[in-house]
Enzyme design. Structure first.
Site: not given
Length: 361
Positions: A178, A205, A302
């Protein structure tokens, strides 16, 4: 950037609004942006300043969750201010607004690689249409809420982290990242030879409109074939398969043994599209002991649930180290859970995977 929705309802009551700092050298734009955000109860405007220097001072002394940062300003521009804001101990999210930088452009992707959460094209001060306002609020509504960031693991002594044995098989590699993950992915993949005979899956992401340029940059950096995952696409060894921006990358093994892509839009724990957990879960199911998961820089957790699944299937995990991570949330959660076989900088991760693959070959 990270598309995790502002679901403000908590089991123990509503979440507080996200504190926003507006940074723009135009007083008109600052007033318009403040009015737009004030009309949405998910956000609270805590300040509005006209320069990068003022923004750095404000974030240092005031509680801020999200900074809306103009790309073009006198003095330091947005790209110069960005790393200084991200270095703050407050773990702010930064969205760059630009009147000249097209969404999905190389400059925008550079900002994302530096750690920006998103880059949004900004109209001139007199042309803030309803469509733009709706578009902006939708993009801001896909960022990590403050309570999720507050659950980011604290820094731990990596030398004392409990490490698992290294995996002895590499049938597929999955990489999740991310904030700060783009540059880490490029460095990691540069340590792998283009001829390695295993598929690579990447969930970063990113908004959907950045994925084509991201895939192009991956191809230039690695000299490997790169595809954006599509429903039913056969998985091929030596190819990088990138999760699209509007769905999770999943996998299925068909009756004759062929592995194909499945796209999922089911809401997961983190609410993100794409999320890392579904990719890791699919790899555990399809590749078992041959699944190698890599978790890179990013806020939140995540990838943690998927890492558990990979370990339970007999596979193995590698986490990026704290020193090289822009945010040690995602890799830190895996390291803290004792799921990692190694905690390394991105360049060393690629070398380790290559060594284990060659040893098993």
């Amino acid at each position: 950037m990270t598309p995790i929705s502002f679901d403000l309802a908590e089991p123990h009551g509503p979440r507080r609004p996200v504190d926003v700092l507006i940074v723009d050298d135009s007083v008109v734009v600052r007033r318009i942006m403040a009015k737009v955000l004030a009309a949405d109860d998910r956000f609270s405007v805590t300040g509005a300043v006209s320069s990068g220097t003022q923004a750095i001072d404000f974030v240092r002394n005031q509680p801020v969750d999200l900074v809306l940062l103009d790309m073009q300003m006198p003095g330091m521009d947005g790209l110069e201010v960005l790393p200084r804001l991200l270095a703050s101990e407050r773990k702010v999210q930064v969205v760059l607004l630009s009147g000249t930088c097209r969404e999905g452009s190389e400059i925008a992707l550079q900002a994302l690689a530096m750690g920006a959460s998103d880059v949004v094209a900004k109209p001139s001060a007199g042309h803030f249409s309803d469509n733009f306002v709706e578009h902006l609020l939708d993009r801001l509504g896909h960022l990590v809420p403050a309570p999720e960031r507050n659950r980011t693991p604290e820094r731990i002594d990596e030398e004392s982290a409990r490490l698992r044995p290294l995996g002895t098989m590499v049938r597929a590699v999955g990489v999740g990242g991310s904030t700060g993950g783009i540059s880490a992915i490029m460095t990691l993949l540069s340590g792998l030879n283009p001829g390695n005979a295993f598929p690579i899956f990447i969930t970063q992401h990113l908004p959907a409109n950045f994925q084509p340029l991201f895939a192009e940059q991956l191809h230039r950096a690695t000299q490997r074939p790169v595809v954006i995952a599509e429903e039913g696409l056969p998985v091929r060894a030596g190819v990088i398969h990138v999760a699209p921006g509007n769905a999770h990358l999943s996998l299925v093994r068909e009756a004759r043994g062929r592995v194909t892509i499945r796209l999922s839009r089911e809401r997961c724990l983190h609410g993100s599209f794409p999320a890392v957990d579904p990719m890791f879960l699919a790899m555990a199911r399809v590749y078992g002991p041959g699944a190698c998961g890599v978790i890179l820089s990013g806020m939140g957790r995540d990838g943690l649930a998927g890492a558990h699944a990979i370990i339970e299937a007999g596979g193995w995990m590698i986490a990026q180290d704290h020193a090289s991570s822009a945010v040690w949330g995602m890799p830190g959660s895996v390291a803290r859970a004792g799921l990692a076989s190694a905690i390394l900088p991105p360049g060393s991760i690629g070398e380790l995977i290559l060594d284990q693959w060659q040893t098993a070959a």
